[in-house]
Write a protein that holds these residues in place. Structure first.
Motif, mmCIF file in Angstrom:
data_model
loop_
_atom_site.group_PDB
_atom_site.id
_atom_site.type_symbol
_atom_site.label_atom_id
_atom_site.label_comp_id
_atom_site.label_asym_id
_atom_site.label_seq_id
_atom_site.Cartn_x
_atom_site.Cartn_y
_atom_site.Cartn_z
ATOM 1 N N HIS A 158 0.786 -1.321 -0.170
ATOM 2 C CA HIS A 158 -0.028 -0.031 -0.140
ATOM 3 C C HIS A 158 1.030 1.152 0.084
ATOM 4 O O HIS A 158 1.698 1.574 0.983
ATOM 5 C CB HIS A 158 -1.082 -0.022 0.975
ATOM 6 C CG HIS A 158 -1.507 -1.180 1.368
ATOM 7 N ND1 HIS A 158 -1.208 -2.309 2.148
ATOM 8 C CD2 HIS A 158 -2.975 -1.525 0.922
ATOM 9 C CE1 HIS A 158 -2.110 -3.144 2.019
ATOM 10 N NE2 HIS A 158 -3.249 -2.823 1.413
ATOM 11 N N VAL A 159 0.655 2.098 -1.050
ATOM 12 C CA VAL A 159 1.820 3.185 -0.999
ATOM 13 C C VAL A 159 0.792 4.435 -0.819
ATOM 14 O O VAL A 159 -0.351 4.695 -1.053
ATOM 15 C CB VAL A 159 2.224 3.380 -2.680
ATOM 16 C CG1 VAL A 159 2.927 4.666 -2.921
ATOM 17 C CG2 VAL A 159 2.843 2.203 -3.128
ATOM 18 N N HIS A 160 1.567 5.202 0.228
ATOM 19 C CA HIS A 160 0.901 6.401 0.927
ATOM 20 C C HIS A 160 0.465 7.409 -0.347
ATOM 21 O O HIS A 160 1.433 7.690 -1.288
ATOM 22 C CB HIS A 160 1.734 6.818 1.847
ATOM 23 C CG HIS A 160 1.824 6.167 3.141
ATOM 24 N ND1 HIS A 160 1.000 5.823 4.076
ATOM 25 C CD2 HIS A 160 2.920 5.229 3.633
ATOM 26 C CE1 HIS A 160 1.112 5.024 5.066
ATOM 27 N NE2 HIS A 160 2.202 4.757 4.688
ATOM 28 N N HIS A 161 -0.480 8.198 -0.093
ATOM 29 C CA HIS A 161 -0.890 9.420 -0.955
ATOM 30 C C HIS A 161 0.391 10.372 -0.912
ATOM 31 O O HIS A 161 1.053 10.468 0.139
ATOM 32 C CB HIS A 161 -2.082 10.100 -0.282
ATOM 33 C CG HIS A 161 -3.335 9.303 -0.855
ATOM 34 N ND1 HIS A 161 -3.979 9.294 -1.832
ATOM 35 C CD2 HIS A 161 -4.234 8.678 0.142
ATOM 36 C CE1 HIS A 161 -5.077 8.557 -1.772
ATOM 37 N NE2 HIS A 161 -5.077 8.189 -0.483
ATOM 38 N N GLY A 162 0.680 10.956 -2.230
ATOM 39 C CA GLY A 162 1.815 11.871 -2.201
ATOM 40 C C GLY A 162 3.098 11.225 -2.077
ATOM 41 O O GLY A 162 4.082 11.965 -2.281
ATOM 42 N N SER A 163 3.327 9.797 -2.102
ATOM 43 C CA SER A 163 4.597 9.268 -2.301
ATOM 44 C C SER A 163 5.143 9.204 -3.637
ATOM 45 O O SER A 163 4.319 9.260 -4.510
ATOM 46 C CB SER A 163 4.379 7.677 -1.891
ATOM 47 O OG SER A 163 5.730 7.064 -1.774
ATOM 48 N N PRO A 164 6.357 9.570 -3.838
ATOM 49 C CA PRO A 164 7.060 9.625 -5.130
ATOM 50 C C PRO A 164 6.918 8.414 -6.114
ATOM 51 O O PRO A 164 6.424 7.459 -5.482
ATOM 52 C CB PRO A 164 8.568 9.741 -4.731
ATOM 53 C CG PRO A 164 8.792 9.775 -3.425
ATOM 54 C CD PRO A 164 7.400 9.277 -2.801
ATOM 55 N N LEU A 165 7.036 8.615 -7.235
ATOM 56 C CA LEU A 165 6.499 7.592 -8.124
ATOM 57 C C LEU A 165 8.184 6.952 -8.545
ATOM 58 O O LEU A 165 8.972 7.515 -8.408
ATOM 59 C CB LEU A 165 6.035 8.275 -9.647
ATOM 60 C CG LEU A 165 4.675 8.738 -9.677
ATOM 61 C CD1 LEU A 165 4.305 9.324 -11.009
ATOM 62 C CD2 LEU A 165 3.695 7.576 -9.292
ATOM 63 N N PRO A 166 8.036 5.431 -9.087
ATOM 64 C CA PRO A 166 9.302 4.969 -9.406
ATOM 65 C C PRO A 166 9.930 5.821 -10.483
ATOM 66 O O PRO A 166 9.260 6.355 -11.096
ATOM 67 C CB PRO A 166 8.783 3.428 -9.705
ATOM 68 C CG PRO A 166 7.346 3.387 -9.224
ATOM 69 C CD PRO A 166 6.901 4.747 -8.973
ATOM 70 N N PRO A 167 11.244 5.722 -10.403
ATOM 71 C CA PRO A 167 12.200 5.066 -9.585
ATOM 72 C C PRO A 167 12.622 5.346 -8.213
ATOM 73 O O PRO A 167 13.365 4.875 -7.564
ATOM 74 C CB PRO A 167 13.370 4.762 -10.440
ATOM 75 C CG PRO A 167 13.599 6.270 -10.985
ATOM 76 C CD PRO A 167 12.023 6.469 -11.225
ATOM 77 N N ASP A 168 11.946 6.575 -7.776
ATOM 78 C CA ASP A 168 11.966 6.840 -6.414
ATOM 79 C C ASP A 168 11.623 6.011 -5.398
ATOM 80 O O ASP A 168 10.561 5.463 -5.773
ATOM 81 C CB ASP A 168 11.485 8.504 -6.269
ATOM 82 C CG ASP A 168 12.195 9.438 -6.952
ATOM 83 O OD1 ASP A 168 13.604 9.227 -7.309
ATOM 84 O OD2 ASP A 168 11.767 10.374 -7.308
ATOM 85 N N ALA A 169 11.907 6.083 -4.359
ATOM 86 C CA ALA A 169 11.361 5.063 -3.179
ATOM 87 C C ALA A 169 10.129 5.652 -2.557
ATOM 88 O O ALA A 169 10.035 6.645 -2.535
ATOM 89 C CB ALA A 169 12.542 5.052 -1.902
ATOM 90 N N SER A 170 9.043 4.719 -2.471
ATOM 91 C CA SER A 170 7.910 4.987 -2.134
ATOM 92 C C SER A 170 7.755 5.085 -0.592
ATOM 93 O O SER A 170 8.630 4.071 0.116
ATOM 94 C CB SER A 170 6.804 3.862 -2.539
ATOM 95 O OG SER A 170 7.023 3.875 -4.112
ATOM 96 N N GLU A 171 6.929 5.705 0.039
ATOM 97 C CA GLU A 171 6.363 5.588 1.283
ATOM 98 C C GLU A 171 5.277 4.473 1.322
ATOM 99 O O GLU A 171 4.171 4.670 0.815
ATOM 100 C CB GLU A 171 5.850 6.802 1.866
ATOM 101 C CG GLU A 171 7.299 7.879 2.224
ATOM 102 C CD GLU A 171 6.823 9.144 2.525
ATOM 103 O OE1 GLU A 171 5.541 9.416 3.200
ATOM 104 O OE2 GLU A 171 7.506 10.271 2.219
ATOM 105 N N TYR A 172 5.473 3.356 2.160
ATOM 106 C CA TYR A 172 4.471 2.335 1.917
ATOM 107 C C TYR A 172 3.988 1.696 3.413
ATOM 108 O O TYR A 172 4.710 1.802 4.552
ATOM 109 C CB TYR A 172 4.856 1.281 0.964
ATOM 110 C CG TYR A 172 6.394 0.436 1.693
ATOM 111 C CD1 TYR A 172 6.204 -0.518 2.337
ATOM 112 C CD2 TYR A 172 7.384 1.193 1.363
ATOM 113 C CE1 TYR A 172 7.189 -0.982 3.067
ATOM 114 C CE2 TYR A 172 8.855 0.737 1.848
ATOM 115 C CZ TYR A 172 8.349 -0.771 2.699
ATOM 116 O OH TYR A 172 9.585 -1.268 3.208
#
Length: 178
Positions: free
Chosen positions: A109-123
């Motif tokens: 589950h990726v948090h709202h506002g999390s960067p898109l790949p290839p940047d690391a996601s907040e999850y």
């Protein structure tokens, strides 16, 4: 046709019907998991997956009845910007018009506002096991009961989640912290 040939034909027809039911039940599981990531929860979605008396028990809440099941699911899923649900092969115990189903799950589950790949996601991730009962209906196989038991989690829980139903945790004899 001899009696033996007729018996063989009947046995073959029964086996083909059983295999067809197993394929439909596996498709039901796959459609359910894929729908969580697609994010369209409406009347058509509910009717294609659940019986009128659906009972859902998840760590963050429970629901009974097809009325409101789409809203219940949407409420859970709106906590995330993106999701990826990956299920194992399902185990199916078929008994006429009823089937017990189960499968393992890893859900990301990726948090709202999390960067898109290839940047690391907040999850937030979890591993668990779905168990349920499916019934044959005039429209095909549908879930009558569905429960998710959580085995592990990692990452940040969304702000709106302040507790989980302890009965949905698979502790295998370990006492969960209260």
């Amino acid at each position: 046709m001899t009696r033996h040939e007729a018996a063989d034909r009947d046995a073959l027809a029964a086996e083909v019907a059983r295999l067809g039911d197993l394929a439909e039940l596996k498709q039901l599981v796959d459609r359910y998991l894929a729908s969580l990531d697609e994010g369209v929860f409406d009347r058509a979605w509910s009717g294609s997956l659940f019986t009128d008396g659906i009972e859902m028990t998840f760590p963050v809440g429970s629901h009974r009845g097809i009325a409101g099941v789409a809203a219940f699911t949407a409420e859970i899923m709106k906590r995330w910007g993106r999701t990826h649900h990956h299920g194992s092969d399902s185990s199916i115990d078929l008994d006429g018009d009823r089937a017990e189903v189960s499968w393992s799950l890893i859900a990301s589950h990726v948090h709202h506002g999390s960067p898109l790949p290839p940047d690391a996601s907040e999850y937030f991730q979890l591993g668990g096991r779905f168990t349920g009962i499916a019934r044959r209906t005039p429209g095909g196989w549908r879930f009558e009961r569905l429960q998710l038991r959580i085995v592990w989690t990692t990452g940040a829980v969304p702000k709106g989640v302040t507790h989980v139903d302890r009965q949905t945790l698979d502790t295998r004899g370990n006492t969960p912290a209260i």
